[in-house]
Design a protein around this motif. Structure first.
Motif, PDB file in Angstrom:
ATOM      1  N   THR A  54       4.738 -65.455  40.820  1.00  0.00           N
ATOM      2  CA  THR A  54       3.934 -64.784  41.839  1.00  0.00           C
ATOM      3  C   THR A  54       3.681 -63.339  41.416  1.00  0.00           C
ATOM      4  N   ILE A  55       2.711 -62.732  42.057  1.00  0.00           N
ATOM      5  CA  ILE A  55       2.362 -61.337  41.769  1.00  0.00           C
ATOM      6  C   ILE A  55       1.791 -60.737  43.047  1.00  0.00           C
ATOM      7  N   GLY A  56       2.064 -59.483  43.291  1.00  0.00           N
ATOM      8  CA  GLY A  56       1.499 -58.841  44.476  1.00  0.00           C
ATOM      9  C   GLY A  56       1.420 -57.336  44.300  1.00  0.00           C
ATOM     10  N   VAL A  57       0.433 -56.747  44.945  1.00  0.00           N
ATOM     11  CA  VAL A  57       0.256 -55.298  44.934  1.00  0.00           C
ATOM     12  C   VAL A  57       0.028 -54.851  46.381  1.00  0.00           C
ATOM     13  N   ALA A  58       0.659 -53.774  46.785  1.00  0.00           N
ATOM     14  CA  ALA A  58       0.508 -53.261  48.154  1.00  0.00           C
ATOM     15  C   ALA A  58      -0.969 -53.046  48.457  1.00  0.00           C
ATOM     16  N   ALA A  61      -2.750 -49.925  47.431  1.00  0.00           N
ATOM     17  CA  ALA A  61      -2.764 -49.570  45.996  1.00  0.00           C
ATOM     18  C   ALA A  61      -3.633 -50.525  45.171  1.00  0.00           C
ATOM     19  N   ARG A  62      -4.375 -51.393  45.838  1.00  0.00           N
ATOM     20  CA  ARG A  62      -5.156 -52.414  45.089  1.00  0.00           C
ATOM     21  C   ARG A  62      -6.379 -51.817  44.404  1.00  0.00           C
ATOM     22  N   ARG A  63      -6.860 -52.549  43.422  1.00  0.00           N
ATOM     23  CA  ARG A  63      -8.032 -52.204  42.597  1.00  0.00           C
ATOM     24  C   ARG A  63      -7.780 -50.956  41.765  1.00  0.00           C
ATOM     25  N   GLY A  64      -6.508 -50.714  41.448  1.00  0.00           N
ATOM     26  CA  GLY A  64      -6.171 -49.588  40.584  1.00  0.00           C
ATOM     27  C   GLY A  64      -5.648 -50.037  39.232  1.00  0.00           C
ATOM     28  N   GLY A  65      -5.705 -51.349  38.995  1.00  0.00           N
ATOM     29  CA  GLY A  65      -5.261 -51.863  37.701  1.00  0.00           C
ATOM     30  C   GLY A  65      -3.773 -52.202  37.615  1.00  0.00           C
ATOM     31  N   ILE A  66      -3.052 -52.129  38.752  1.00  0.00           N
ATOM     32  CA  ILE A  66      -1.597 -52.379  38.708  1.00  0.00           C
ATOM     33  C   ILE A  66      -1.300 -53.833  38.349  1.00  0.00           C
ATOM     34  N   ALA A  67      -1.982 -54.774  39.001  1.00  0.00           N
ATOM     35  CA  ALA A  67      -1.701 -56.189  38.711  1.00  0.00           C
ATOM     36  C   ALA A  67      -2.059 -56.536  37.264  1.00  0.00           C
ATOM     37  N   ALA A  68      -3.204 -56.060  36.818  1.00  0.00           N
ATOM     38  CA  ALA A  68      -3.612 -56.351  35.434  1.00  0.00           C
ATOM     39  C   ALA A  68      -2.575 -55.808  34.454  1.00  0.00           C
ATOM     40  N   ALA A  69      -2.061 -54.611  34.733  1.00  0.00           N
ATOM     41  CA  ALA A  69      -1.059 -54.008  33.839  1.00  0.00           C
ATOM     42  C   ALA A  69       0.240 -54.818  33.855  1.00  0.00           C
ATOM     43  N   ASP A  93      -8.954 -70.743  47.280  1.00  0.00           N
ATOM     44  CA  ASP A  93      -9.636 -69.774  48.150  1.00  0.00           C
ATOM     45  C   ASP A  93      -9.174 -68.331  47.928  1.00  0.00           C
ATOM     46  N   ASN A  94      -8.336 -68.104  46.920  1.00  0.00           N
ATOM     47  CA  ASN A  94      -7.844 -66.747  46.643  1.00  0.00           C
ATOM     48  C   ASN A  94      -8.740 -66.102  45.572  1.00  0.00           C
ATOM     49  N   ALA A  95      -9.906 -65.641  46.035  1.00  0.00           N
ATOM     50  CA  ALA A  95     -10.916 -65.134  45.091  1.00  0.00           C
ATOM     51  C   ALA A  95     -10.416 -63.927  44.297  1.00  0.00           C
ATOM     52  N   ALA A  96      -9.661 -63.038  44.951  1.00  0.00           N
ATOM     53  CA  ALA A  96      -9.184 -61.829  44.256  1.00  0.00           C
ATOM     54  C   ALA A  96      -8.266 -62.216  43.099  1.00  0.00           C
ATOM     55  N   ALA A  97      -7.329 -63.139  43.376  1.00  0.00           N
ATOM     56  CA  ALA A  97      -6.380 -63.528  42.333  1.00  0.00           C
ATOM     57  C   ALA A  97      -7.086 -64.289  41.205  1.00  0.00           C
ATOM     58  N   ILE A  98      -8.026 -65.155  41.557  1.00  0.00           N
ATOM     59  CA  ILE A  98      -8.749 -65.901  40.514  1.00  0.00           C
ATOM     60  C   ILE A  98      -9.543 -64.937  39.628  1.00  0.00           C
ATOM     61  N   ALA A  99     -10.150 -63.923  40.241  1.00  0.00           N
ATOM     62  CA  ALA A  99     -10.880 -62.919  39.451  1.00  0.00           C
ATOM     63  C   ALA A  99      -9.924 -62.153  38.536  1.00  0.00           C
ATOM     64  N   LEU A 100      -8.768 -61.798  39.092  1.00  0.00           N
ATOM     65  CA  LEU A 100      -7.753 -61.083  38.308  1.00  0.00           C
ATOM     66  C   LEU A 100      -7.332 -61.903  37.087  1.00  0.00           C
ATOM     67  N   TYR A 101      -6.993 -63.169  37.327  1.00  0.00           N
ATOM     68  CA  TYR A 101      -6.492 -64.014  36.239  1.00  0.00           C
ATOM     69  C   TYR A 101      -7.590 -64.304  35.203  1.00  0.00           C
ATOM     70  N   SER A 102      -8.797 -64.526  35.685  1.00  0.00           N
ATOM     71  CA  SER A 102      -9.896 -64.796  34.743  1.00  0.00           C
ATOM     72  C   SER A 102     -10.102 -63.589  33.837  1.00  0.00           C
ATOM     73  N   ARG A 103     -10.099 -62.413  34.441  1.00  0.00           N
ATOM     74  CA  ARG A 103     -10.291 -61.184  33.671  1.00  0.00           C
ATOM     75  C   ARG A 103      -9.138 -60.981  32.676  1.00  0.00           C
ATOM     76  N   ALA A 104      -7.943 -61.487  33.037  1.00  0.00           N
ATOM     77  CA  ALA A 104      -6.775 -61.339  32.157  1.00  0.00           C
ATOM     78  C   ALA A 104      -6.719 -62.432  31.089  1.00  0.00           C
TER      79      ALA A 104
HETATM   80  C1  LIG Z   1      -4.483 -60.339  43.591  1.00  0.00           C
HETATM   81  C2  LIG Z   1      -3.810 -58.947  43.540  1.00  0.00           C
HETATM   82  C3  LIG Z   1      -2.395 -59.105  42.967  1.00  0.00           C
HETATM   83  C4  LIG Z   1      -4.662 -58.018  42.622  1.00  0.00           C
HETATM   84  O1  LIG Z   1      -3.955 -56.791  42.470  1.00  0.00           O
HETATM   85  P1  LIG Z   1      -4.722 -55.436  42.021  1.00  0.00           P
HETATM   86  O2  LIG Z   1      -3.690 -54.477  41.528  1.00  0.00           O
HETATM   87  O3  LIG Z   1      -5.613 -55.012  43.115  1.00  0.00           O
HETATM   88  O4  LIG Z   1      -5.614 -55.967  40.799  1.00  0.00           O
HETATM   89  P2  LIG Z   1      -6.231 -55.049  39.624  1.00  0.00           P
HETATM   90  O5  LIG Z   1      -6.601 -53.717  40.197  1.00  0.00           O
HETATM   91  O6  LIG Z   1      -5.297 -55.053  38.467  1.00  0.00           O
HETATM   92  O7  LIG Z   1      -7.556 -55.860  39.291  1.00  0.00           O
HETATM   93  C5  LIG Z   1      -7.905 -56.236  37.969  1.00  0.00           C
HETATM   94  C6  LIG Z   1      -9.225 -56.988  38.034  1.00  0.00           C
HETATM   95  O8  LIG Z   1      -9.063 -58.191  38.814  1.00  0.00           O
HETATM   96  C7  LIG Z   1     -10.267 -58.428  39.572  1.00  0.00           C
HETATM   97  N1  LIG Z   1      -9.983 -58.266  41.012  1.00  0.00           N
HETATM   98  C8  LIG Z   1      -8.830 -57.825  41.581  1.00  0.00           C
HETATM   99  N2  LIG Z   1      -8.943 -57.818  42.935  1.00  0.00           N
HETATM  100  C9  LIG Z   1     -10.190 -58.272  43.219  1.00  0.00           C
HETATM  101  C10 LIG Z   1     -10.892 -58.487  44.431  1.00  0.00           C
HETATM  102  N3  LIG Z   1     -10.341 -58.240  45.643  1.00  0.00           N
HETATM  103  N4  LIG Z   1     -12.155 -58.964  44.354  1.00  0.00           N
HETATM  104  C11 LIG Z   1     -12.741 -59.222  43.168  1.00  0.00           C
HETATM  105  N5  LIG Z   1     -12.128 -59.017  41.957  1.00  0.00           N
HETATM  106  C12 LIG Z   1     -10.854 -58.547  41.995  1.00  0.00           C
HETATM  107  C13 LIG Z   1     -11.258 -57.367  39.124  1.00  0.00           C
HETATM  108  O9  LIG Z   1     -11.929 -57.882  37.991  1.00  0.00           O
HETATM  109  C14 LIG Z   1     -10.322 -56.235  38.728  1.00  0.00           C
HETATM  110  O10 LIG Z   1     -10.906 -55.317  37.838  1.00  0.00           O
HETATM  111  P3  LIG Z   1     -11.839 -54.122  38.426  1.00  0.00           P
HETATM  112  O11 LIG Z   1     -11.108 -53.502  39.582  1.00  0.00           O
HETATM  113  O12 LIG Z   1     -11.997 -53.209  37.251  1.00  0.00           O
HETATM  114  O13 LIG Z   1     -13.118 -54.779  38.862  1.00  0.00           O
HETATM  115  C15 LIG Z   1      -3.760 -58.315  44.964  1.00  0.00           C
HETATM  116  O14 LIG Z   1      -5.039 -58.410  45.567  1.00  0.00           O
HETATM  117  C16 LIG Z   1      -2.734 -58.939  45.889  1.00  0.00           C
HETATM  118  O15 LIG Z   1      -1.559 -58.534  45.911  1.00  0.00           O
HETATM  119  N6  LIG Z   1      -3.163 -59.956  46.681  1.00  0.00           N
HETATM  120  C17 LIG Z   1      -2.246 -60.615  47.642  1.00  0.00           C
HETATM  121  C18 LIG Z   1      -1.203 -61.434  46.926  1.00  0.00           C
HETATM  122  C19 LIG Z   1      -1.818 -62.536  46.077  1.00  0.00           C
HETATM  123  O16 LIG Z   1      -2.773 -63.213  46.464  1.00  0.00           O
HETATM  124  N7  LIG Z   1      -1.229 -62.738  44.874  1.00  0.00           N
HETATM  125  C20 LIG Z   1      -1.658 -63.762  43.943  1.00  0.00           C
HETATM  126  C21 LIG Z   1      -1.022 -65.064  44.267  1.00  0.00           C
HETATM  127  S1  LIG Z   1      -1.495 -66.323  43.109  1.00  0.00           S
END
Ligand SMILES: CC(C)(COP(=O)(O)OP(=O)(O)OC[C@H]1O[C@@H](n2cnc3c(N)ncnc32)[C@H](O)[C@@H]1OP(=O)(O)O)[C@@H](O)C(=O)NCCC(=O)NCCS
Length: 128
Positions: A54-58, A61-69, A93-104
């Motif tokens: 699992t992975i999570g960011v407060a 603090a999101r969209r700052g590159g913490i999860a990617a790092a 349905d977790n679009a943010a996480a799928i985008a994160l993982y695809s980008r990674a």
């Molecule tokens: C998913 C999650 C971990 C992302 O953390 P984050 O630190 O915001 O992610 P990053 O800033 O490292 O994002 C890296 C890239 O991922 C993609 N991304 C991240 N969040 C996104 C969002 N909400 N919508 C679209 N793309 C997103 C983008 O490509 C982003 O790069 P960019 O900001 O330069 O466009 C965070 O939203 C979270 O904690 N969500 C709730 C918990 C969760 O769902 N965890 C995953 C379980 S499988």
């Protein structure tokens, strides 16, 4: 430290928070936890495979590159320890996480139908 992680996890997963004992059990079962004030990643390395549990960011603090790092740190550690591939599961349905993982660098390799309360789980993989 585990209590801080518990609070952070509840912020990230309000509908299914884990308690400090859950993290303790994961550590005992061989998982690694990287955590800071604003983010955490839990992963496991077994032989030549690694898995992100699992992975999570407060929210603040999101969209700052913490999860990617954190993914890159975990991937580098897993590779150093002999893993060749990294896997994870994510709800469709977790679009943010799928985008994160695809980008990674992860790509979809399978689906577990209705795995999370009726929502499909997508299985993703990345070479290390
Ligand atoms: C998913 C999650 C971990 C992302 O953390 P984050 O630190 O915001 O992610 P990053 O800033 O490292 O994002 C890296 C890239 O991922 C993609 N991304 C991240 N969040 C996104 C969002 N909400 N919508 C679209 N793309 C997103 C983008 O490509 C982003 O790069 P960019 O900001 O330069 O466009 C965070 O939203 C979270 O904690 N969500 C709730 C918990 C969760 O769902 N965890 C995953 C379980 S499988």
């Amino acid at each position: 430290m585990l209590q801080q992680l518990e609070k952070l996890h509840a912020q990230c997963f309000p509908h299914k928070p884990w308690c400090a004992n859950d993290f303790d059990d994961l550590k005992k079962s061989g998982c690694d936890i990287i955590a800071s004030q604003n983010g955490f990643i839990i992963y496991r390395v077994v032989a030549d495979e690694a898995e992100i549990i699992t992975i999570g960011v407060a929210p603040a603090a999101r969209r700052g590159g913490i999860a990617a790092a954190m993914i890159e740190i975990a991937a580098a550690d897993a590779k150093k320890r002999g893993a060749k591939k990294m896997f994870l599961e994510v709800a469709r349905d977790n679009a943010a996480a799928i985008a994160l993982y695809s980008r990674a660098g992860f790509s979809e390799i399978g689906v577990r139908p209705k795995y999370y309360d009726g929502i499909d789980a997508i299985l993703m993989q990345r070479q290390l």
